[in-house]
Design a protein around this motif. Sequence first.
Motif, PDB file in Angstrom:
ATOM      1  N   PHE A  24       0.854  -1.180   0.000  1.00 48.88           N
ATOM      2  CA  PHE A  24       0.000   0.000   0.000  1.00 48.88           C
ATOM      3  C   PHE A  24       0.895   1.238   0.000  1.00 48.88           C
ATOM      4  CE2 PHE A  24      -2.942  -3.180   1.556  1.00 48.88           C
ATOM      5  CZ  PHE A  24      -4.140  -2.808   0.968  1.00 48.88           C
ATOM      6  N   ALA A  25       1.013   1.856  -1.162  1.00 47.19           N
ATOM      7  CA  ALA A  25       1.858   3.039  -1.296  1.00 47.19           C
ATOM      8  C   ALA A  25       1.017   4.272  -1.575  1.00 47.19           C
ATOM      9  CB  ALA A  25       2.900   2.839  -2.402  1.00 47.19           C
ATOM     10  N   GLY A  26      -0.110   4.380  -0.870  1.00 48.90           N
ATOM     11  CA  GLY A  26      -0.869   5.622  -0.886  1.00 48.90           C
ATOM     12  C   GLY A  26      -0.289   6.557   0.163  1.00 48.90           C
ATOM     13  N   TYR A  27      -0.615   7.825   0.083  1.00 50.72           N
ATOM     14  CA  TYR A  27      -0.014   8.779   1.022  1.00 50.72           C
ATOM     15  C   TYR A  27      -0.566   8.606   2.434  1.00 50.72           C
ATOM     16  CZ  TYR A  27       2.446  13.063   2.340  1.00 50.72           C
ATOM     17  OH  TYR A  27       3.308  13.973   2.922  1.00 50.72           O
ATOM     18  N   THR A  28      -1.857   8.275   2.549  1.00 49.30           N
ATOM     19  CA  THR A  28      -2.442   8.056   3.882  1.00 49.30           C
ATOM     20  C   THR A  28      -2.912   6.611   4.069  1.00 49.30           C
ATOM     21  OG1 THR A  28      -4.766   8.562   3.363  1.00 49.30           O
ATOM     22  CG2 THR A  28      -3.303  10.434   3.809  1.00 49.30           C
ATOM     23  N   ASN A  29      -3.363   5.949   2.998  1.00 53.33           N
ATOM     24  CA  ASN A  29      -3.900   4.587   3.068  1.00 53.33           C
ATOM     25  C   ASN A  29      -5.042   4.478   4.077  1.00 53.33           C
ATOM     26  OD1 ASN A  29      -1.935   3.204   1.242  1.00 53.33           O
ATOM     27  ND2 ASN A  29      -0.481   3.892   2.794  1.00 53.33           N
ATOM     28  N   TYR A  30      -5.663   5.593   4.347  1.00 56.50           N
ATOM     29  CA  TYR A  30      -6.677   5.669   5.401  1.00 56.50           C
ATOM     30  C   TYR A  30      -7.951   4.894   5.057  1.00 56.50           C
ATOM     31  CZ  TYR A  30     -10.783   8.007   7.496  1.00 56.50           C
ATOM     32  OH  TYR A  30     -11.983   8.271   8.074  1.00 56.50           O
ATOM     33  N   PHE A  31      -8.398   5.029   3.816  1.00 59.92           N
ATOM     34  CA  PHE A  31      -9.711   4.515   3.438  1.00 59.92           C
ATOM     35  C   PHE A  31      -9.814   3.001   3.535  1.00 59.92           C
ATOM     36  CE2 PHE A  31      -7.093   4.246  -0.274  1.00 59.92           C
ATOM     37  CZ  PHE A  31      -7.508   3.100  -0.922  1.00 59.92           C
ATOM     38  N   VAL A  32      -8.701   2.297   3.316  1.00 62.30           N
ATOM     39  CA  VAL A  32      -8.765   0.842   3.260  1.00 62.30           C
ATOM     40  C   VAL A  32      -9.163   0.234   4.599  1.00 62.30           C
ATOM     41  CG1 VAL A  32      -6.324   0.403   3.810  1.00 62.30           C
ATOM     42  CG2 VAL A  32      -7.572  -1.186   2.350  1.00 62.30           C
ATOM     43  N   TRP A  33      -8.809   0.913   5.694  1.00 64.89           N
ATOM     44  CA  TRP A  33      -9.179   0.394   7.008  1.00 64.89           C
ATOM     45  C   TRP A  33     -10.692   0.503   7.230  1.00 64.89           C
ATOM     46  CZ3 TRP A  33      -5.127  -1.957   9.051  1.00 64.89           C
ATOM     47  CH2 TRP A  33      -3.846  -1.523   8.689  1.00 64.89           C
ATOM     48  N   LEU A  34     -11.316   1.450   6.552  1.00 63.60           N
ATOM     49  CA  LEU A  34     -12.758   1.640   6.695  1.00 63.60           C
ATOM     50  C   LEU A  34     -13.548   0.725   5.771  1.00 63.60           C
ATOM     51  CD1 LEU A  34     -12.945   5.538   6.758  1.00 63.60           C
ATOM     52  CD2 LEU A  34     -12.709   3.990   8.695  1.00 63.60           C
ATOM     53  N   GLU A  35     -13.021   0.494   4.573  1.00 62.65           N
ATOM     54  CA  GLU A  35     -13.792  -0.199   3.543  1.00 62.65           C
ATOM     55  C   GLU A  35     -13.651  -1.718   3.585  1.00 62.65           C
ATOM     56  OE1 GLU A  35     -12.854   1.454  -0.239  1.00 62.65           O
ATOM     57  OE2 GLU A  35     -13.549   3.474   0.285  1.00 62.65           O
ATOM     58  N   GLN A  36     -12.574  -2.219   4.182  1.00 58.40           N
ATOM     59  CA  GLN A  36     -12.357  -3.661   4.220  1.00 58.40           C
ATOM     60  C   GLN A  36     -12.684  -4.208   5.612  1.00 58.40           C
ATOM     61  OE1 GLN A  36     -11.667  -5.513   1.437  1.00 58.40           O
ATOM     62  NE2 GLN A  36     -11.979  -3.512   0.475  1.00 58.40           N
ATOM     63  N   ALA A  37     -13.689  -5.043   5.677  1.00 52.17           N
ATOM     64  CA  ALA A  37     -14.108  -5.616   6.963  1.00 52.17           C
ATOM     65  C   ALA A  37     -13.011  -6.510   7.535  1.00 52.17           C
ATOM     66  CB  ALA A  37     -15.392  -6.423   6.771  1.00 52.17           C
ATOM     67  N   ALA A  38     -12.788  -6.395   8.853  1.00 52.17           N
ATOM     68  CA  ALA A  38     -11.798  -7.227   9.550  1.00 52.17           C
ATOM     69  C   ALA A  38     -10.442  -7.179   8.849  1.00 52.17           C
ATOM     70  CB  ALA A  38     -12.297  -8.669   9.662  1.00 52.17           C
ATOM     71  N   PHE A  39     -10.034  -5.975   8.423  1.00 52.76           N
ATOM     72  CA  PHE A  39      -8.820  -5.842   7.618  1.00 52.76           C
ATOM     73  C   PHE A  39      -7.564  -6.235   8.404  1.00 52.76           C
ATOM     74  CE2 PHE A  39      -5.766  -2.903   5.269  1.00 52.76           C
ATOM     75  CZ  PHE A  39      -5.597  -3.796   4.220  1.00 52.76           C
TER      76      PHE A  39
END
Length: 243
Positions: A97-112
């Motif tokens: 994950f080479a996004g600048y914040t990678n913030y959204f993935v924690w919200l969108e993926q259940a039990a990430f």
Amino acid sequence: MEDAKLTPRKLATRIGVAPKTVERWLADAELLPHARNRVDACRALKVDEDMIWPKAVQERVKTGHDRELAHAYPYRSACPSTVWGELIAGASTDIFFAGYTNYFVWLEQAAFIETLRRKIVSGCRVRFLLGDPDGEVTRQREAIEDVALSVGTRIRISLEHLGRLGPLDGLETRFSSPEDAVNHVSLSVFRFDHDALVTPHLARLVGHDSPLLHLRRQGDSGMFDRFAEHAEELWDRGVPQTP
């Protein structure tokens, strides 16, 4: 349709469209129905798609430089979360994950967190390249975006989740170097083995409002490799962090 003993009305009922829609397909051989309707129609008729709509099959066979482009979305938010989930689930060697914040993935993926932990335990390398939450480029970007949930806050949320996940052998976190921060904030690369999701950030837009490209590696020096090399270069010069 005769072999399947189906009238236009019966076929329409089978695939969930109006009878007039099927009649239009019959009247215009150049008309190409939506992909899901084509699949349902072929299933009902028990034939392959290339028998009824060879044009659709031909258009999917790419031979030029665009053959690695699996899909394009005008907005990152238009890419279904299920696509991300399938790519994460399918990766076995490298998740980056080479996004600048990678913030959204924690919200969108259940039990990430649990998903990543299982990946790491199974031998998959998991990396997060983040922007420095206290860096100058982060402050500049916050002024440009001017949104309630600031860039620095979004990065710290990712760090908080990573702290819950790590430390683990196979999990690595870095901040991009101050010299690379501008290049990092303007282009996000998310890699899952031989698939990548790439977002070039447009002007004042936040990530979910910028376009997204789904790339699938088909050979050396293609679009996938170009973006992967960009992310690896930022990673190599990044500053290691301890979750």
